[in-house]
Design a protein around this motif. Structure first.
Motif, PDB file in Angstrom:
ATOM      1  N   GLN A 137      29.570  63.692  91.782  1.00  0.00           N
ATOM      2  CA  GLN A 137      30.270  62.999  90.703  1.00  0.00           C
ATOM      3  C   GLN A 137      31.024  61.775  91.223  1.00  0.00           C
ATOM      4  N   SER A 138      31.379  61.821  92.501  1.00  0.00           N
ATOM      5  CA  SER A 138      32.102  60.713  93.114  1.00  0.00           C
ATOM      6  C   SER A 138      31.716  60.641  94.578  1.00  0.00           C
ATOM      7  N   VAL A 139      32.037  59.503  95.191  1.00  0.00           N
ATOM      8  CA  VAL A 139      31.670  59.307  96.591  1.00  0.00           C
ATOM      9  C   VAL A 139      32.865  58.749  97.355  1.00  0.00           C
ATOM     10  N   CYS A 140      32.826  58.931  98.661  1.00  0.00           N
ATOM     11  CA  CYS A 140      33.763  58.262  99.563  1.00  0.00           C
ATOM     12  C   CYS A 140      32.989  57.197 100.322  1.00  0.00           C
ATOM     13  N   LEU A 141      33.497  55.980 100.348  1.00  0.00           N
ATOM     14  CA  LEU A 141      32.879  54.906 101.123  1.00  0.00           C
ATOM     15  C   LEU A 141      33.521  54.818 102.497  1.00  0.00           C
ATOM     16  N   ILE A 142      32.667  54.653 103.523  1.00  0.00           N
ATOM     17  CA  ILE A 142      33.140  54.398 104.887  1.00  0.00           C
ATOM     18  C   ILE A 142      32.489  53.095 105.334  1.00  0.00           C
ATOM     19  N   GLY A 143      33.268  52.025 105.419  1.00  0.00           N
ATOM     20  CA  GLY A 143      32.707  50.721 105.730  1.00  0.00           C
ATOM     21  C   GLY A 143      33.199  50.183 107.054  1.00  0.00           C
ATOM     22  N   HIS A 144      32.281  49.637 107.851  1.00  0.00           N
ATOM     23  CA  HIS A 144      32.630  49.063 109.152  1.00  0.00           C
ATOM     24  C   HIS A 144      32.555  47.545 109.110  1.00  0.00           C
ATOM     25  N   SER A 145      33.608  46.886 109.585  1.00  0.00           N
ATOM     26  CA  SER A 145      33.635  45.435 109.773  1.00  0.00           C
ATOM     27  C   SER A 145      33.365  44.711 108.455  1.00  0.00           C
ATOM     28  N   MET A 146      32.298  43.923 108.362  1.00  0.00           N
ATOM     29  CA  MET A 146      31.957  43.290 107.091  1.00  0.00           C
ATOM     30  C   MET A 146      31.713  44.342 106.020  1.00  0.00           C
ATOM     31  N   GLY A 147      31.095  45.459 106.400  1.00  0.00           N
ATOM     32  CA  GLY A 147      30.892  46.551 105.451  1.00  0.00           C
ATOM     33  C   GLY A 147      32.186  47.130 104.936  1.00  0.00           C
ATOM     34  N   GLY A 148      33.260  46.990 105.720  1.00  0.00           N
ATOM     35  CA  GLY A 148      34.569  47.388 105.233  1.00  0.00           C
ATOM     36  C   GLY A 148      35.022  46.503 104.092  1.00  0.00           C
ATOM     37  N   GLY A 149      34.820  45.188 104.247  1.00  0.00           N
ATOM     38  CA  GLY A 149      35.170  44.274 103.161  1.00  0.00           C
ATOM     39  C   GLY A 149      34.364  44.544 101.905  1.00  0.00           C
ATOM     40  N   ILE A 150      33.065  44.790 102.077  1.00  0.00           N
ATOM     41  CA  ILE A 150      32.207  45.136 100.932  1.00  0.00           C
ATOM     42  C   ILE A 150      32.712  46.415 100.274  1.00  0.00           C
TER      43      ILE A 150
END
Length: 277
Positions: A115-128
């Protein structure tokens, strides 16, 4: 037993994105984490498979994917070889790709009980990931690793005029030595979407629980970025990893069986955060 399933999903401009889902066989309905890689990155870089296993062993499903225009191809997913696609990438394209991935995950057609997700973003992917968390309420939690506070951190500001005149700028891949062209349409995208693509401004809009992780020895994205993001969103938790570099001790290729110590610490802090919110 840890299982990894592979999937293919159409992304921006119809380009296919490879993805894989790692989880413990006895826990197929565990909470879902989506990993968002950075500039010149890809889902199978370095230690990403070990990070996926770590979270699976700690009670989570871990989905990682290649952006449609990141330079990999379905036939060669372990290196950056498609320079035409890479040159045409933009931040809006990556946000579109991430939207497709979240839609896929939450549709229930392939991955159950999401139903929901957690995002884990690195570097530029963190900004996204910050931008996406600010605009998509299906994101229930956010973790950023060495995140940029501005997409313009990826190049010196003073080269933008020449970049526009030439129409293309080459970024050197320090690992391979190859020149990787990026068209000035990337700059055009920033100028057409100044509100949406302002990472610091969007950080203030993040309402979800958020863990900011950054290495104190990061020379690629300076730790000041983490402090700037924290200042914009005081409710975020900031955890600095002492002496950690931009990739938290990882390399590509990575042949060891255990995570680097800095990345182990990062993963422990992330799991503690996830279990606490």
């Amino acid at each position: 037993m840890i299982i990894t399933q592979s999937h293919t999903l159409p992304g921006a401009k119809g380009r296919n994105m490879l993805m894989d889902l790692t989880f413990e066989e006895t826990n197929p309905h565990a909470p879902l984490l989506i990993f968002v890689h950075g500039f010149k990155g890809f889902k199978d870089w370095g230690t990403h498979h070990l990070v996926a296993r770590y979270f699976a062993q700690n009670g989570y499903r871990f989905l990682k994917f290649n952006f449609s225009h990141n330079g990999t191809t379905p036939e060669d997913a372990n290196d950056l070889t498609d320079m035409i696609a890479f040159s045409e990438n933009t931040f809006s394209i990556e946000l579109e790709d991430l939207q497709y991935v979240i839609d896929f995950a939450c549709s229930g057609s392939v991955i159950p009980a999401v139903q929901s997700v957690c995002l884990i973003g690195h570097s530029m992917g963190g900004g996204i990931s910050i931008v996406k968390a600010a605009e998509d309420k299906r994101v229930s939690r956010l973790i950023t690793m060495a995140s940029v506070a501005s997409f313009r951190n990826l190049w010196p500001k003073e080269i933008e005029k020449q970049w526009k005149l030439a129409g293309v700028l080459n970024f050197t891949n320090k690992r391979t030595g190859q020149d990787m062209p990026v068209k000035s349409t990337l700059l055009d995208d920033l100028e057409r979407n100044p509100g949406r693509l302002n990472v610091l401004a969007r950080a203030a809009d993040v309402q979800q629980p958020w863990l900011l992780l950054h290495g104190t020895a990061d020379t690629v994205v300076l730790p000041s970025h983490a402090h700037d993001l924290k200042a914009m969103q005081p409710n975020a938790r900031l955890a600095l990893i002492p002496n950690a570099d931009h990739v938290f001790g990882a390399t590509h290729p990575y042949v060891q069986q255990d995570l680097p110590l800095a990345l182990q610490e990062l993963c422990r802090k992330a799991v503690d955060f996830l279990k606490d919110v």
